[in-house]
Design an enzyme around this catalytic site. Structure first.
Site, PDB file in Angstrom:
ATOM      1  N   LYS A  27      49.299 -74.896  64.525  1.00 48.69           N
ATOM      2  CA  LYS A  27      50.531 -75.527  65.018  1.00 48.69           C
ATOM      3  C   LYS A  27      50.366 -75.905  66.497  1.00 48.69           C
ATOM      4  O   LYS A  27      50.760 -76.991  66.925  1.00 48.69           O
ATOM      5  CB  LYS A  27      51.726 -74.574  64.840  1.00 48.69           C
ATOM      6  CG  LYS A  27      52.143 -74.446  63.376  1.00 48.69           C
ATOM      7  CD  LYS A  27      53.138 -73.324  63.108  1.00 48.69           C
ATOM      8  CE  LYS A  27      53.400 -73.225  61.606  1.00 48.69           C
ATOM      9  NZ  LYS A  27      54.224 -72.087  61.184  1.00 48.69           N
ATOM     10  N   ASP A  84      62.348 -74.901  61.702  1.00 49.87           N
ATOM     11  CA  ASP A  84      61.915 -74.460  60.370  1.00 49.87           C
ATOM     12  C   ASP A  84      62.905 -74.913  59.293  1.00 49.87           C
ATOM     13  O   ASP A  84      62.593 -74.876  58.108  1.00 49.87           O
ATOM     14  CB  ASP A  84      61.862 -72.920  60.329  1.00 49.87           C
ATOM     15  CG  ASP A  84      60.452 -72.381  60.436  1.00 49.87           C
ATOM     16  OD1 ASP A  84      59.527 -73.060  59.983  1.00 49.87           O
ATOM     17  OD2 ASP A  84      60.295 -71.263  60.970  1.00 49.87           O
ATOM     18  N   GLN A 136      57.266 -66.943  63.256  1.00 48.80           N
ATOM     19  CA  GLN A 136      56.331 -67.032  62.135  1.00 48.80           C
ATOM     20  C   GLN A 136      56.626 -65.938  61.104  1.00 48.80           C
ATOM     21  O   GLN A 136      56.822 -64.779  61.429  1.00 48.80           O
ATOM     22  CB  GLN A 136      54.888 -66.906  62.662  1.00 48.80           C
ATOM     23  CG  GLN A 136      53.806 -67.124  61.624  1.00 48.80           C
ATOM     24  CD  GLN A 136      53.742 -68.546  61.076  1.00 48.80           C
ATOM     25  OE1 GLN A 136      54.182 -69.494  61.714  1.00 48.80           O
ATOM     26  NE2 GLN A 136      53.204 -68.689  59.886  1.00 48.80           N
TER      27      GLN A 136
HETATM   28  N1  GUN Z   1      54.941 -68.745  57.213  1.00 47.80           N
HETATM   29  C1  GUN Z   1      54.411 -69.545  56.256  1.00 47.80           C
HETATM   30  N2  GUN Z   1      54.973 -70.759  56.286  1.00 47.80           N
HETATM   31  C2  GUN Z   1      55.890 -70.742  57.291  1.00 47.80           C
HETATM   32  C3  GUN Z   1      56.791 -71.720  57.811  1.00 47.80           C
HETATM   33  O1  GUN Z   1      56.893 -72.867  57.351  1.00 47.80           O
HETATM   34  N3  GUN Z   1      57.574 -71.292  58.842  1.00 47.80           N
HETATM   35  C4  GUN Z   1      57.499 -70.031  59.356  1.00 47.80           C
HETATM   36  N4  GUN Z   1      58.311 -69.719  60.356  1.00 47.80           N
HETATM   37  N5  GUN Z   1      56.674 -69.113  58.884  1.00 47.80           N
HETATM   38  C5  GUN Z   1      55.870 -69.473  57.864  1.00 47.80           C
END
Ligand code: GUN
Length: 291
Positions: free
Chosen positions: A53, A120, A97
């Protein structure tokens, strides 16, 4: 004949190219899109996701700040940090996350993030809009990325039998809603660990979307010939034949032999998730102009 690839990597690069232009324009207007990512504990897979990211933010000119917290961090400490970020005009997107350590209630965390910074798309307000068919807001990244990839490949879902395996808050549930919405018009089945005759459900599916995090759980003989396969899973396994480790999805890669379209792993859904996160961050930053 082999399946055509649903190339998420390529589409995500096109999306990034456009975002880069939008970010430059925002910067000219004094807005510097900024994503804050909170990672609690030491989950190796999450560390890789967060790094990806950050790299994507760098490529598009989005500022990113990573906050690493020990697994001993309390729920209150995280809530207080989110409060500070909610009130910081220089931060446009906040992401915690998942998964967090078991001591942390992820729903509470989600509810604390300001809906306008919820890149998100997990806040009840944003999920509520999605249920109501209001799709202009911040949408969950993996479901939105899959919908974009299917649309780009001109895969018509109207009236088709679409099965989503996995009912997570992050992928399966919001995706099922998007697929069933007016205008998309799929006939959606949500299958999960308690579903009976899963292989049979799959064999009847025109489109199969698998998000269960279990390497190669869906076998070749579960696949309807000519169907479309979207594989959300990504796991590293040790190949007993070669002795080397490799990345695999939730669906046997042999499904390529009979499907009409299939996402590769890696290079399918993963890059699309990140492209949607960047899009949400830029959208959130752009909205601040009018405040
Ligand atoms: N863990 C796996 N996929 C995601 C996501 O799209 N957002 C977040 N915050 N955690 C994740």
């Amino acid at each position: 004949m082999g399946a055509l690839l649903l190339d998420g990597k390529k589409l995500s690069l096109d999306i990034e190219k456009n975002l880069k232009i939008r970010v430059s324009k925002l910067k000219e207007g004094g807005i510097f899109p900024h994503l804050a990512v909170i990672l609690v504990g030491e989950d190796p897979a999450s560390e890789v996701y967060v790094k990806n990211k950050e790299k994507a933010c760098d490529r598009t000119g989005i500022k990113s700040t990573k906050i690493l917290l020990p697994s001993s961090t309390t729920e209150n400490e995280i809530l207080e940090l989110i409060d500070l970020m909610n009130n910081d005009d220089m931060i446009h997107g906040i992401l915690v996350q998942s998964p967090t350590p078991r001591t942390i209630n992820e729903i509470l965390i989600t509810e604390k993030i300001s809906p306008s910074k919820d890149v998100d798309g997990f806040h009840p307000q944003n999920l509520g809009k999605l249920v109501q068919g209001e799709l202009g807001g911040l949408m969950p990244c993996t479901p939105a990325g899959i919908m974009k990839l299917l649309k780009q490949s001109r895969i018509d879902l109207a009236g088709k039998k679409v099965t989503v395996i996995g009912r997570s808050r992050i992928v399966g549930m919001p995706l099922a809603i998007l697929l069933a919405q007016r205008g998309i018009d799929a006939t959606v089945t949500i299958a999960h660990s308690k579903s009976k005759d899963l292989a049979e459900i799959c064999r009847e599916s025109d489109v199969l979307i698998v998000a269960i995090g279990r390497p190669e759980a869906v076998k070749l003989d579960w696949i309807k010939p000519g169907s479309v396969i979207v594989d959300v899973g990504i796991s590293r396994i040790n190949d007993s034949l070669t002795g080397k480790s490799r990345l695999v999805g939730d669906v046997s890669s042999k499904a390529m032999e009979v499907a009409s379209y299939m996402t590769p792993v890696p290079g399918g859904v993963g890059p699309m998730t990140i492209a949607m996160l960047l899009t949400n961050t830029v959208d959130a930053a752009a909205k601040t102009k009018f405040n």
